[in-house]
Design an enzyme around this catalytic site. Structure first.
Site, mmCIF file in Angstrom:
data_model
loop_
_atom_site.group_PDB
_atom_site.id
_atom_site.type_symbol
_atom_site.label_atom_id
_atom_site.label_comp_id
_atom_site.label_asym_id
_atom_site.label_seq_id
_atom_site.Cartn_x
_atom_site.Cartn_y
_atom_site.Cartn_z
ATOM 1 N N HIS A 187 6.762 -7.577 -3.554
ATOM 2 C CA HIS A 187 6.634 -6.960 -2.228
ATOM 3 C C HIS A 187 7.724 -7.503 -1.303
ATOM 4 O O HIS A 187 7.788 -7.133 -0.134
ATOM 5 C CB HIS A 187 5.273 -7.305 -1.604
ATOM 6 C CG HIS A 187 4.121 -6.488 -2.103
ATOM 7 N ND1 HIS A 187 4.137 -5.118 -2.153
ATOM 8 C CD2 HIS A 187 2.884 -6.851 -2.536
ATOM 9 C CE1 HIS A 187 2.975 -4.674 -2.599
ATOM 10 N NE2 HIS A 187 2.201 -5.707 -2.841
ATOM 11 N N GLY A 226 2.009 2.588 -3.054
ATOM 12 C CA GLY A 226 1.944 3.217 -4.377
ATOM 13 C C GLY A 226 2.329 2.322 -5.531
ATOM 14 O O GLY A 226 2.623 2.811 -6.636
ATOM 15 N N THR A 266 0.520 0.291 -7.407
ATOM 16 C CA THR A 266 -0.410 0.308 -8.551
ATOM 17 C C THR A 266 -0.104 1.508 -9.452
ATOM 18 O O THR A 266 -0.061 1.392 -10.683
ATOM 19 C CB THR A 266 -1.877 0.388 -8.065
ATOM 20 O OG1 THR A 266 -2.084 -0.593 -7.055
ATOM 21 C CG2 THR A 266 -2.854 0.174 -9.200
ATOM 22 N N TRP A 267 0.122 2.635 -8.834
ATOM 23 C CA TRP A 267 0.433 3.862 -9.585
ATOM 24 C C TRP A 267 1.770 3.705 -10.317
ATOM 25 O O TRP A 267 1.885 4.013 -11.512
ATOM 26 C CB TRP A 267 0.486 5.036 -8.606
ATOM 27 C CG TRP A 267 0.425 6.405 -9.225
ATOM 28 C CD1 TRP A 267 0.125 6.707 -10.527
ATOM 29 C CD2 TRP A 267 0.650 7.649 -8.560
ATOM 30 N NE1 TRP A 267 0.161 8.070 -10.716
ATOM 31 C CE2 TRP A 267 0.473 8.670 -9.519
ATOM 32 C CE3 TRP A 267 0.977 8.007 -7.251
ATOM 33 C CZ2 TRP A 267 0.618 10.030 -9.200
ATOM 34 C CZ3 TRP A 267 1.117 9.354 -6.934
ATOM 35 C CH2 TRP A 267 0.943 10.351 -7.900
ATOM 36 N N ARG A 312 6.181 5.135 1.193
ATOM 37 C CA ARG A 312 5.158 6.131 1.531
ATOM 38 C C ARG A 312 5.187 6.393 3.027
ATOM 39 O O ARG A 312 5.657 5.551 3.811
ATOM 40 C CB ARG A 312 3.795 5.530 1.133
ATOM 41 C CG ARG A 312 2.631 6.435 1.243
ATOM 42 C CD ARG A 312 1.355 5.748 0.797
ATOM 43 N NE ARG A 312 0.280 6.711 0.689
ATOM 44 C CZ ARG A 312 -0.976 6.423 0.398
ATOM 45 N NH1 ARG A 312 -1.323 5.160 0.177
ATOM 46 N NH2 ARG A 312 -1.903 7.346 0.318
ATOM 47 N N ARG A 322 -8.438 4.090 -4.213
ATOM 48 C CA ARG A 322 -9.299 4.668 -3.183
ATOM 49 C C ARG A 322 -9.197 6.176 -3.272
ATOM 50 O O ARG A 322 -9.570 6.759 -4.256
ATOM 51 C CB ARG A 322 -8.890 4.106 -1.799
ATOM 52 C CG ARG A 322 -9.947 4.251 -0.717
ATOM 53 C CD ARG A 322 -9.480 3.678 0.615
ATOM 54 N NE ARG A 322 -8.310 4.368 1.137
ATOM 55 C CZ ARG A 322 -8.333 5.416 1.963
ATOM 56 N NH1 ARG A 322 -9.490 5.870 2.388
ATOM 57 N NH2 ARG A 322 -7.223 5.992 2.386
ATOM 58 N N LYS A 323 -8.591 6.810 -2.278
ATOM 59 C CA LYS A 323 -8.540 8.275 -2.264
ATOM 60 C C LYS A 323 -7.266 8.815 -2.896
ATOM 61 O O LYS A 323 -7.272 9.836 -3.569
ATOM 62 C CB LYS A 323 -8.572 8.759 -0.818
ATOM 63 C CG LYS A 323 -9.922 9.043 -0.243
ATOM 64 C CD LYS A 323 -9.671 9.524 1.184
ATOM 65 C CE LYS A 323 -10.714 10.430 1.694
ATOM 66 N NZ LYS A 323 -10.412 10.800 3.110
ATOM 67 N N GLY A 324 -6.152 8.155 -2.585
ATOM 68 C CA GLY A 324 -4.872 8.576 -3.150
ATOM 69 C C GLY A 324 -4.445 9.965 -2.710
ATOM 70 O O GLY A 324 -3.973 10.749 -3.534
ATOM 71 N N LYS A 334 0.795 -1.230 0.000
ATOM 72 C CA LYS A 334 0.000 0.000 0.000
ATOM 73 C C LYS A 334 0.831 1.286 0.000
ATOM 74 O O LYS A 334 0.480 2.281 0.642
ATOM 75 C CB LYS A 334 -0.975 0.032 1.205
ATOM 76 C CG LYS A 334 -1.766 -1.221 1.452
ATOM 77 C CD LYS A 334 -2.319 -1.899 0.241
ATOM 78 C CE LYS A 334 -3.459 -1.235 -0.439
ATOM 79 N NZ LYS A 334 -3.873 -2.019 -1.651
ATOM 80 N N SER A 370 -4.195 3.078 4.463
ATOM 81 C CA SER A 370 -4.511 2.448 3.180
ATOM 82 C C SER A 370 -4.687 0.931 3.360
ATOM 83 O O SER A 370 -5.619 0.321 2.827
ATOM 84 C CB SER A 370 -3.393 2.755 2.179
ATOM 85 O OG SER A 370 -3.743 2.294 0.908
HETATM 86 P P1 PAP Z 1 -0.793 -2.740 -3.241
HETATM 87 O O1 PAP Z 1 0.285 -2.822 -2.206
HETATM 88 O O2 PAP Z 1 -1.972 -3.616 -2.909
HETATM 89 O O3 PAP Z 1 -0.286 -2.940 -4.620
HETATM 90 P P2 PAP Z 1 -0.718 0.093 -3.650
HETATM 91 O O4 PAP Z 1 -1.078 0.374 -5.052
HETATM 92 O O5 PAP Z 1 0.719 0.107 -3.300
HETATM 93 O O6 PAP Z 1 -1.397 -1.251 -3.171
HETATM 94 O O7 PAP Z 1 -1.424 1.162 -2.708
HETATM 95 C C1 PAP Z 1 -2.733 1.549 -2.885
HETATM 96 C C2 PAP Z 1 -2.786 3.046 -2.644
HETATM 97 O O8 PAP Z 1 -2.366 3.726 -3.818
HETATM 98 C C3 PAP Z 1 -4.208 3.518 -2.348
HETATM 99 O O9 PAP Z 1 -4.048 4.616 -1.472
HETATM 100 P P3 PAP Z 1 -5.184 5.102 -0.473
HETATM 101 O O10 PAP Z 1 -5.752 3.896 0.187
HETATM 102 O O11 PAP Z 1 -4.510 6.027 0.483
HETATM 103 O O12 PAP Z 1 -6.184 5.817 -1.315
HETATM 104 C C4 PAP Z 1 -4.673 3.942 -3.728
HETATM 105 O O13 PAP Z 1 -5.749 4.839 -3.721
HETATM 106 C C5 PAP Z 1 -3.399 4.593 -4.264
HETATM 107 N N1 PAP Z 1 -3.377 4.660 -5.721
HETATM 108 C C6 PAP Z 1 -3.708 3.686 -6.608
HETATM 109 N N2 PAP Z 1 -3.581 4.126 -7.874
HETATM 110 C C7 PAP Z 1 -3.187 5.424 -7.783
HETATM 111 C C8 PAP Z 1 -2.916 6.444 -8.753
HETATM 112 N N3 PAP Z 1 -3.053 6.208 -10.046
HETATM 113 N N4 PAP Z 1 -2.525 7.648 -8.310
HETATM 114 C C9 PAP Z 1 -2.392 7.912 -6.990
HETATM 115 N N5 PAP Z 1 -2.644 6.992 -6.026
HETATM 116 C C10 PAP Z 1 -3.042 5.765 -6.409
#
Ligand code: PAP
Length: 318
Positions: A134, A73, A75-76, A157, A284-286, A71, A165
């Site tokens: 991971h 970042g 995915t981004w 993060r 989610r919120k990001g 969690k 998250s």
């Molecule tokens: P993972 O470990 O399961 O792969 P990961 O993608 O690292 O998850 O983390 C998810 C977080 O990235 C979420 O944050 P939040 O819960 O605080 O909202 C998710 O919203 C955020 N996230 C996913 N895609 C994006 C994006 N394109 N831009 C910014 N934040 C993103």
């Protein structure tokens, strides 16, 4: 495929023998047991997959491994790297429209070859291969660590936002009365007992390696990507040897990978890569600082204290 045959420990009996001796703990969240192998905690299936990966994986020149704790970042980062590597394509050719970033950049310890989940085979992927883990640095295969051509991009993060998250992710689709308590999540996190924990050791190992070998390991922070996304994407592109000639191209990548766009793509609204996780759960919120909406002053103090203690002298701030 020869990796399978030459493996020194792809021997189920040997793996079972090692696993029998590992410390284990009941993890309240998923009501599962976590096993501690090489100092990090994870599920039995992940530990087994990690053992096979470490013992058998042979890197190829130009491999790119994305790495992260949970969690922070990934995915981004996966979406950004897919877009950079693919180059700017029209909507109908855009890989991100066809599948979730986790499909295009498979997480190694959840892959078909190491586990029996329905993702594609690492050894049939065309070069340059782009994959993710991971797992902590210490258990990466030597062929990745020792290769000058195989690159690693790590993203981390702020720990408080990471916890929030994680908490939301595991509470996803749970009934109100079954929600996991944030107090317990914080407590376990501070003890280092969580999937791929301890968090700080995970971060610090990659951080220290990135300082020693900046040409091999690029270390990123989610917050920097939020503050100055163009600068960070330019950095990633340069690191991947795909630098952009103009700002417009950077903007295209960023727009394609924005949370709002990805969240609203049909494939992420309705699809699912793993039977137990819906694609929408990754978006989610990001935002930076969402922890303020959930944590008590006591939790904040506890986490600030441990963060300071763990990171002191490292030169890293989170
Ligand atoms: P993972 O470990 O399961 O792969 P990961 O993608 O690292 O998850 O983390 C998810 C977080 O990235 C979420 O944050 P939040 O819960 O605080 O909202 C998710 O919203 C955020 N996230 C996913 N895609 C994006 C994006 N394109 N831009 C910014 N934040 C993103």
């Amino acid at each position: 495929m020869s990796e399978k045959k030459s493996s020194p420990i792809v021997n189920n009996e040997e793996i079972e023998r090692i696993i029998e001796q590992l410390p284990k703990i009941d993890y309240f969240w998923n009501k599962i047991q976590l096993y501690q192998w090489e100092g990090f905690w994870s599920t039995l299936t992940t530990v087994k997959a990690a053992m096979v990966f470490k013992a058998t994986f042979k890197s190829k020149p130009n491999d790119v491994l994305l790495a992260s704790s949970m969690k922070t970042g990934s995915t981004w980062l996966k979406a950004i790297c897919v877009s950079i590597m693919q180059g700017n394509k029209e909507e109908e050719e855009d890989l991100l429209v066809k599948d979730n970033p986790h499909f295009h950049v498979p997480t190694i310890e959840a892959m078909n070859y190491y586990l029996k989940t329905p993702t594609h085979d690492l050894y049939t992927m065309p070069s340059p291969r782009l994959f993710h883990t991971h797992l902590p640095y210490r258990v990466l295969p030597d062929s990745i660590k020792n290769s000058d051509n195989c690159k690693i991009i790590y993203i981390t993060r702020n720990p408080k936002d990471t916890i929030i998250s994680m908490w939301h992710f595991f509470n996803n689709r749970k009934r109100l009365e079954d929600l996991f308590s944030l107090e317990e999540v914080v407590e376990y996190f501070c003890k280092g007992v969580h999937l791929y924990g301890p968090f700080f050791e995970h971060v610090l190992e990659y951080w220290e390696e990135s300082k020693k070998k900046p040409q091999k390991i690029l270390f990123l922070k989610y917050e920097d990507l939020k503050i100055d996304p163009k600068k960070e994407v330019a950095k990633i592109a340069l690191f991947l040897g795909k630098s952009f000639g103009n700002e417009e191209d950077l903007e295209i990548v960023l727009n394609k990978c924005s949370l709002e766009r990805l969240k609203n793509l049909e494939v992420n609204k309705s699809g699912s890569i793993f039977s137990y996780i819906h694609n929408s759960a990754y978006f989610r919120k990001g935002v930076v600082g969402d922890w303020k909406n959930h944590m008590t002053p006591e939790m904040e103090e506890q986490l600030d204290k441990i963060t300071k203690l763990k990171l002191q002298g490292s030169g890293l701030e989170l």
